[in-house]
Design a protein around this motif. Structure first.
Motif, PDB file in Angstrom:
ATOM      1  N   THR A 167     -11.914   0.838 -13.084  1.00  0.00           N
ATOM      2  CA  THR A 167     -12.043   2.089 -13.836  1.00  0.00           C
ATOM      3  C   THR A 167     -10.856   2.224 -14.762  1.00  0.00           C
ATOM      4  OG1 THR A 167     -10.837   3.410 -12.214  1.00  0.00           O
ATOM      5  CG2 THR A 167     -13.212   3.185 -11.887  1.00  0.00           C
ATOM      6  N   ASN A 191      -4.017   4.830 -11.027  1.00  0.00           N
ATOM      7  CA  ASN A 191      -5.194   5.688 -11.185  1.00  0.00           C
ATOM      8  C   ASN A 191      -5.045   6.612 -12.375  1.00  0.00           C
ATOM      9  OD1 ASN A 191      -7.079   5.007  -9.181  1.00  0.00           O
ATOM     10  ND2 ASN A 191      -5.774   5.911  -7.622  1.00  0.00           N
ATOM     11  N   ILE A 229      -2.303   0.651  -7.378  1.00  0.00           N
ATOM     12  CA  ILE A 229      -3.313  -0.087  -6.627  1.00  0.00           C
ATOM     13  C   ILE A 229      -3.110  -1.557  -6.965  1.00  0.00           C
ATOM     14  CG2 ILE A 229      -5.761  -0.368  -6.138  1.00  0.00           C
ATOM     15  CD1 ILE A 229      -4.672   2.421  -5.485  1.00  0.00           C
ATOM     16  N   TYR A 255      -9.878  -4.734 -13.488  1.00  0.00           N
ATOM     17  CA  TYR A 255      -9.816  -3.469 -12.773  1.00  0.00           C
ATOM     18  C   TYR A 255     -11.064  -2.664 -13.078  1.00  0.00           C
ATOM     19  CZ  TYR A 255      -7.694  -2.083 -17.234  1.00  0.00           C
ATOM     20  OH  TYR A 255      -7.422  -1.893 -18.569  1.00  0.00           O
ATOM     21  N   SER A 272      -7.501   2.758 -16.258  1.00  0.00           N
ATOM     22  CA  SER A 272      -6.159   2.783 -15.684  1.00  0.00           C
ATOM     23  C   SER A 272      -5.162   3.057 -16.803  1.00  0.00           C
ATOM     24  CB  SER A 272      -5.835   1.445 -15.003  1.00  0.00           C
ATOM     25  OG  SER A 272      -4.513   1.447 -14.493  1.00  0.00           O
ATOM     26  N   GLU A 327     -12.717   5.400  -7.505  1.00  0.00           N
ATOM     27  CA  GLU A 327     -11.413   4.907  -7.096  1.00  0.00           C
ATOM     28  C   GLU A 327     -11.154   3.559  -7.761  1.00  0.00           C
ATOM     29  OE1 GLU A 327     -10.656   4.886  -2.849  1.00  0.00           O
ATOM     30  OE2 GLU A 327      -9.323   3.188  -3.087  1.00  0.00           O
ATOM     31  N   LEU A 328      -9.942   3.410  -8.222  1.00  0.00           N
ATOM     32  CA  LEU A 328      -9.573   2.174  -8.902  1.00  0.00           C
ATOM     33  C   LEU A 328      -9.563   0.993  -7.947  1.00  0.00           C
ATOM     34  CD1 LEU A 328      -8.369   0.783 -11.466  1.00  0.00           C
ATOM     35  CD2 LEU A 328      -6.130   1.417 -10.586  1.00  0.00           C
ATOM     36  N   LYS A 329     -10.167  -0.094  -8.371  1.00  0.00           N
ATOM     37  CA  LYS A 329     -10.090  -1.349  -7.627  1.00  0.00           C
ATOM     38  C   LYS A 329      -9.531  -2.407  -8.568  1.00  0.00           C
ATOM     39  CE  LYS A 329     -13.961  -0.448  -4.453  1.00  0.00           C
ATOM     40  NZ  LYS A 329     -13.145   0.475  -3.710  1.00  0.00           N
ATOM     41  N   GLU A 334       0.849  -1.193   0.000  1.00  0.00           N
ATOM     42  CA  GLU A 334       0.000   0.000   0.000  1.00  0.00           C
ATOM     43  C   GLU A 334       0.887   1.247   0.000  1.00  0.00           C
ATOM     44  OE1 GLU A 334      -3.914  -1.648   2.458  1.00  0.00           O
ATOM     45  OE2 GLU A 334      -2.444  -0.372   3.452  1.00  0.00           O
ATOM     46  N   ASN A 393       1.252   5.777  -7.750  1.00  0.00           N
ATOM     47  CA  ASN A 393       0.129   5.417  -6.901  1.00  0.00           C
ATOM     48  C   ASN A 393      -0.488   4.136  -7.441  1.00  0.00           C
ATOM     49  OD1 ASN A 393      -1.866   5.309  -5.067  1.00  0.00           O
ATOM     50  ND2 ASN A 393      -2.876   7.201  -5.672  1.00  0.00           N
ATOM     51  N   GLU A 439      -0.596   9.522   1.664  1.00  0.00           N
ATOM     52  CA  GLU A 439      -1.840   8.757   1.718  1.00  0.00           C
ATOM     53  C   GLU A 439      -2.392   8.674   3.143  1.00  0.00           C
ATOM     54  OE1 GLU A 439      -3.748   7.179  -0.796  1.00  0.00           O
ATOM     55  OE2 GLU A 439      -2.563   8.539  -2.044  1.00  0.00           O
ATOM     56  N   GLY A 447      -3.827  10.216 -12.153  1.00  0.00           N
ATOM     57  CA  GLY A 447      -3.201  10.393 -10.857  1.00  0.00           C
ATOM     58  C   GLY A 447      -1.697  10.487 -10.951  1.00  0.00           C
TER      59      GLY A 447
END
Lengths: 113, 113
Positions: B27, B93, B102, B25, B29, B1-3, A44, B100, A58, B96
């Motif tokens: 959204t 993201n 994910i 994923y 990316s 938010e990206l998952k 993370e 960052n 973050e 972004g």
């Protein structure tokens, strides 16, 4: 040479101690990161530095304090940590522009007692 | 938010067999990354996929990206024991700051003789 060097590799500290984790890269990368990885979990993001300026925090507790003295070095100062902060702390770096590989160091294993 | 979701989370394979790890994923990316992590070790970069239809191969591993389906795959051909590790996919993201990432939860691969 695609190396990100982290020291120390292992650190045990008490909850009242102050310690620092260090990270160094000589690839000319201008973006450096701290990630935290708990056991059996994905990493993370904690902090991002871009051109030695903090660009992402973050929502990390203030007991973690990052510092980027120059473009090759990244520190993470630790103070008054909790046992739940025990984890693998990973430093990483990349060339400034997006879409480039992000290289991770070997990590520092932190145990808070 | 990206998952980011990976499946399977655990994969036990026999040597010589083929298999695919899936990474979905949520959204848009910009990029999709694949990393390998051995027990107690840091993350080793495998692939960076930058655009729709991108396919990259290294040895017995091949990664692809379908941005319309929001899906990346890591295909393993004729598995060998040395491929046993945890494999993470990670998205970034859209719009972004770089770095960052994910991460998915990881796929723990075990290759048995």
């Amino acid at each position: 040479d695609t190396e990100v060097t982290q020291t120390p590799k292992h650190l045990v500290m008490g909850m009242t101690n102050k310690k620092s984790l260090k990270c160094e890269q000589h690839m000319g990368h201008r973006a450096m990161y701290w990630y935290k990885q708990k056991a059996k979990k994905p990493p993370e993001l904690m902090f991002v530095y871009s051109y030695e300026k903090l660009s992402i925090n973050e929502s990390v507790p203030s007991r973690f304090s990052p510092e980027c003295p120059n473009s090759s070095l990244l520190n993470l100062h630790l103070h008054a940590l909790q046992p739940e902060d025990s984890a693998l702390y990973l430093c990483a770096s990349s060339i400034r522009t997006v879409g480039n590989t992000i290289y991770f160091g070997e990590g520092s294993w932190l145990t808070v007692v | 938010e990206l998952k980011v979701e990976q499946n399977p989370l655990f994969l036990s394979m026999q040597e010589g067999k083929n298999y695919t790890i899936y990474c979905n994923y949520s959204t848009t990316s910009d990029r999709l990354y694949w990393y390998r992590q051995d027990p107690g070790k840091s993350l080793e970069s495998l692939f960076v996929l930058l655009s729709n239809g991108a396919v990259k191969q290294e040895g017995r591993l091949m990664a692809s990206l379908d941005t319309k389906a929001r899906l990346s795959t890591l295909h393993i051909t004729a598995a060998v024991h040395d491929l046993s590790a945890t494999y993470f996919c990670a998205g970034e993201n859209y719009g972004g700051s770089q770095g960052n990432l994910i991460f998915g939860k990881g796929t723990k691969l075990s290759v048995k003789p």
